[in-house]
Design a protein around this motif. Structure first.
Motif, PDB file in Angstrom:
ATOM      1  N   GLU A  65     -14.645 -39.894  26.857  1.00 25.87           N
ATOM      2  CA  GLU A  65     -16.057 -39.126  27.239  1.00 25.87           C
ATOM      3  C   GLU A  65     -16.651 -41.016  26.466  1.00 25.87           C
ATOM      4  OE1 GLU A  65     -17.329 -38.011  29.430  1.00 25.87           O
ATOM      5  OE2 GLU A  65     -16.113 -37.138  30.459  1.00 25.87           O
ATOM      6  N   VAL A  66     -17.019 -41.913  26.744  1.00 28.65           N
ATOM      7  CA  VAL A  66     -17.642 -42.730  25.803  1.00 28.65           C
ATOM      8  C   VAL A  66     -19.146 -42.800  26.329  1.00 28.65           C
ATOM      9  CG1 VAL A  66     -17.435 -45.204  25.088  1.00 28.65           C
ATOM     10  CG2 VAL A  66     -14.534 -43.330  25.750  1.00 28.65           C
ATOM     11  N   ILE A 233     -15.935 -44.901  35.833  1.00 27.98           N
ATOM     12  CA  ILE A 233     -14.330 -44.459  35.508  1.00 27.98           C
ATOM     13  C   ILE A 233     -13.293 -45.626  36.020  1.00 27.98           C
ATOM     14  CG2 ILE A 233     -13.269 -43.005  36.415  1.00 27.98           C
ATOM     15  CD1 ILE A 233     -15.391 -41.065  36.980  1.00 27.98           C
ATOM     16  N   LEU A 234     -12.712 -45.436  34.481  1.00 33.07           N
ATOM     17  CA  LEU A 234     -11.696 -46.667  35.022  1.00 33.07           C
ATOM     18  C   LEU A 234     -10.272 -45.037  34.686  1.00 33.07           C
ATOM     19  CD1 LEU A 234     -12.482 -49.476  31.778  1.00 33.07           C
ATOM     20  CD2 LEU A 234     -12.792 -49.230  34.524  1.00 33.07           C
ATOM     21  N   PHE A 252     -17.143 -43.803  31.322  1.00 27.72           N
ATOM     22  CA  PHE A 252     -18.420 -44.592  30.062  1.00 27.72           C
ATOM     23  C   PHE A 252     -19.788 -43.666  30.646  1.00 27.72           C
ATOM     24  CE2 PHE A 252     -15.301 -47.226  29.639  1.00 27.72           C
ATOM     25  CZ  PHE A 252     -15.020 -47.881  28.446  1.00 27.72           C
ATOM     26  N   THR A 253     -20.836 -43.097  29.827  1.00 26.18           N
ATOM     27  CA  THR A 253     -22.091 -42.868  30.049  1.00 26.18           C
ATOM     28  C   THR A 253     -22.537 -43.866  29.522  1.00 26.18           C
ATOM     29  OG1 THR A 253     -21.666 -40.891  29.269  1.00 26.18           O
ATOM     30  CG2 THR A 253     -21.022 -40.791  31.888  1.00 26.18           C
ATOM     31  N   LYS A 266     -22.156 -34.116  18.598  1.00 23.01           N
ATOM     32  CA  LYS A 266     -21.487 -32.659  17.456  1.00 23.01           C
ATOM     33  C   LYS A 266     -21.322 -31.852  18.423  1.00 23.01           C
ATOM     34  CE  LYS A 266     -24.849 -34.184  13.792  1.00 23.01           C
ATOM     35  NZ  LYS A 266     -25.930 -34.334  12.683  1.00 23.01           N
ATOM     36  N   ALA A 267     -21.771 -32.218  19.696  1.00 24.66           N
ATOM     37  CA  ALA A 267     -21.376 -30.571  20.695  1.00 24.66           C
ATOM     38  C   ALA A 267     -20.795 -30.899  21.310  1.00 24.66           C
ATOM     39  CB  ALA A 267     -23.079 -30.470  22.046  1.00 24.66           C
ATOM     40  N   GLY A 268     -19.019 -31.909  20.652  1.00 24.23           N
ATOM     41  CA  GLY A 268     -18.169 -31.954  21.816  1.00 24.23           C
ATOM     42  C   GLY A 268     -18.490 -32.423  23.155  1.00 24.23           C
TER      43      GLY A 268
END
Length: 535
Positions: A65-66, A233-234, A252-253, A266-268
């Motif tokens: 998750e980027v 999404i890739l 990617f978001t 920090k929240a994961g």
């Protein structure tokens, strides 16, 4: 502070491609992060990997998750900015790059290419790897490289001007060799092949032109789905040369506020993020996150419109603006003391940094220069454009007070977003003063050629100085570490003639979670994910 109503532009993002990277490098002003620790922070801005990079045996599978700094909006490299600030990470994942850059050593190495060699920096021979194919099964050969770079230049991808003025010809020799013949020596030519021009597009991707572009490359991942402003999404390219990637997918978001990105990490809920805001960046470093650090040179600069008919065309007023500003006060009020206040062009983290004498705030001298210019008929009523978020407004109030204290009359115009600011600054050139930036990092020649050379259409301020043009031309023939004296002369001439008033140096930090491994930093703030994995 007198505010004019914001005027909104609907220009397409594609029309801004040549400029967006520069403003994107500036503090987005999305959050003010207080930092009471005002000790020397220079170590935080040293280039390269930071934090614990130890890892075990790579594991297959999973989605990374980027949260990217900015959304590409197009997967055509000519319609966006192929760098880490505006979607370059996704583009590199799809197309890969011929060359990679090591921020820690300052060296370029082949990635998708097998080698890049030269004896005189004027003729460069690119040799390709055997057996590399695009995801549609067609070969990535010399003809594809020439066609892809030709498409990039024809459709005015970022830095096309430098390519057009420097490349005499590109000649395919057999299937695996391309010879680039330049008009003059260009020491940092490999930087181009580590950025947008080095993202090689499949013949089928460009066969229908920009209107029918298809995202087909030979990178470690391939296009899956895209929902604008929501996600890209890739999925893994199982036939990537060498060895298939470890990850199943990249997602990617885009989140606007840097603090919100850090909170997600920090929240994961995020695995990798990218931040520039000084306070957030420094807090992420203090929190001990592993990641990739890239100093950016001029993080904030007040560009002064030098063009005829503008107040900034009078050099005395430009000098007065520079002497009136107080970088330390500006960062205290906008970033709680975080950041690197300076009037110089280069971060101390750069290998080519050389200390020169820089002017200090001098209210008396600034007042004198303003009075002299005003007596000769110069216009000292200037507009200042900036974004409308709270931090940008705080910065505007600070600059307004500093400048009006020496005799200027400042009118602040608040703009809607970075796209509108980019339009006004780099496309319409409709401003007197504007907050921006100039990322220098690994290739200062590229930045200066775009931003201060008199013939460059990307030159935001309209600055024109024959001595500066000559210095930048000399810079082209040298690697940055070999051009320390030339770069110092450029810095000194900038202080003397003031294309803009520098406020701070800064950087671009991409931290990742403890379970993320194998991310590789490369040029122009990009990340490569071909070896990435999650534990």
């Amino acid at each position: 502070m007198r505010n004019r109503p914001a005027r909104y532009s609907r220009l397409a993002v594609a029309a801004l491609a040549g400029a967006l990277v520069l403003t994107a490098c500036a503090d987005t002003g999305d959050d003010k992060s207080s930092s009471s620790d005002k000790t020397d922070n220079s170590a935080m801005y040293v280039a390269g990997l930071v934090g614990d990079q130890s890892a075990g045996t790579p594991k297959k599978g999973g989605t990374l998750e980027v949260i990217e700094y900015g959304e590409a909006r197009s997967l055509d490299p000519t319609k966006t900015i192929p760098n880490g600030a505006v979607g370059g990470n996704a583009l590199a994942a799809i197309y890969d790059v011929l060359m990679s850059y090591d921020p820690a050593t300052g060296e370029y190495s082949p990635l998708m290419a097998k080698s890049l060699e030269t004896k005189d920096s004027k003729t460069w021979t690119l040799t390709l790897r055997d057996g590399v194919n695009f995801t549609d099964g067609t070969p990535l050969n010399a003809q594809a490289v020439v066609a892809s770079i030709g498409y990039y230049m024809q459709n005015q991808g970022f830095n096309t001007l430098l390519l057009h003025t420097n490349i005499s010809k590109m000649t395919p020799q057999g299937d695996n060799t391309v010879v680039f013949t330049l008009n003059k020596p260009w020491a940092t030519f490999p930087a181009m092949l580590a950025a947008g021009p080095g993202m090689i597009l499949a013949p089928a991707a460009i066969a229908g032109g920009p209107e029918k572009f298809k995202p087909i490359g030979a990178g470690p991942f391939k296009f899956d789905t895209y929902k604008p402003a929501e996600e890209l999404i890739l999925s893994r390219n199982e036939k990537y040369f060498g060895e298939a990637p470890n990850l199943d997918k990249l997602r990617f978001t885009w989140v606007q506020a840097d603090q919100a990105k850090l909170d997600s990490l920090k929240a994961g809920s995020a695995d990798v993020i990218s931040v520039r805001t000084a306070g957030v960046l420094e807090n992420a470093r203090k929190d001990g996150f592993a990641g990739a650090m890239s100093p950016a040179g001029i993080s904030q600069v007040v560009w002064i419109n030098n063009r005829e008919g503008r107040g900034g065309s009078d050099e005395r007023l430009r000098k007065a603006i520079n002497l009136a500003t107080n970088p330390e006060q500006y960062l205290d009020r906008t970033q709680g003391g975080a950041g690197q206040p300076t009037r110089g062009l280069y971060s101390e983290a750069f290998a080519y940094y050389k200390e020169i004498e820089l002017p200090e705030q001098n209210i008396a001298e600034a007042k004198k220069l303003v009075a002299e210019a005003k007596a000769d008929g110069a216009d000292t009523s200037l507009s200042y454009i900036t974004q409308s978020d709270q931090t940008s407004q705080t910065g505007a109030v600070t600059l307004e007070a500093q400048l009006e204290a020496v005799g200027f009359d400042i009118e602040v115009e608040l703009l809607r977003d970075i796209t509108e600011q980019t339009t006004r600054l780099y496309v319409k050139k409709d401003f007197d003063l504007a907050m921006g930036s100039m990322s220098l990092s690994e290739d200062p020649y590229m930045s200066f050629a775009n931003n201060v050379v008199s013939t460059s259409p990307a030159n935001p301020s309209g600055y024109a100085n024959k001595e500066m043009d000559a210095l930048v031309a000399d810079l082209q023939t040298k690697m940055p570490v070999e051009a320390v004296d030339t770069l110092a002369e450029i810095n000194a001439l900038w202080q003397e003639t003031v294309p803009g008033a520098v406020i701070s140096a800064g950087g671009f930090f991409s931290p990742w979670g403890k379970n993320v491994h194998g991310v590789v930093p490369t040029g122009v703030n990009m990340l490569l994910f071909h070896k990435a994995w999650k534990s």
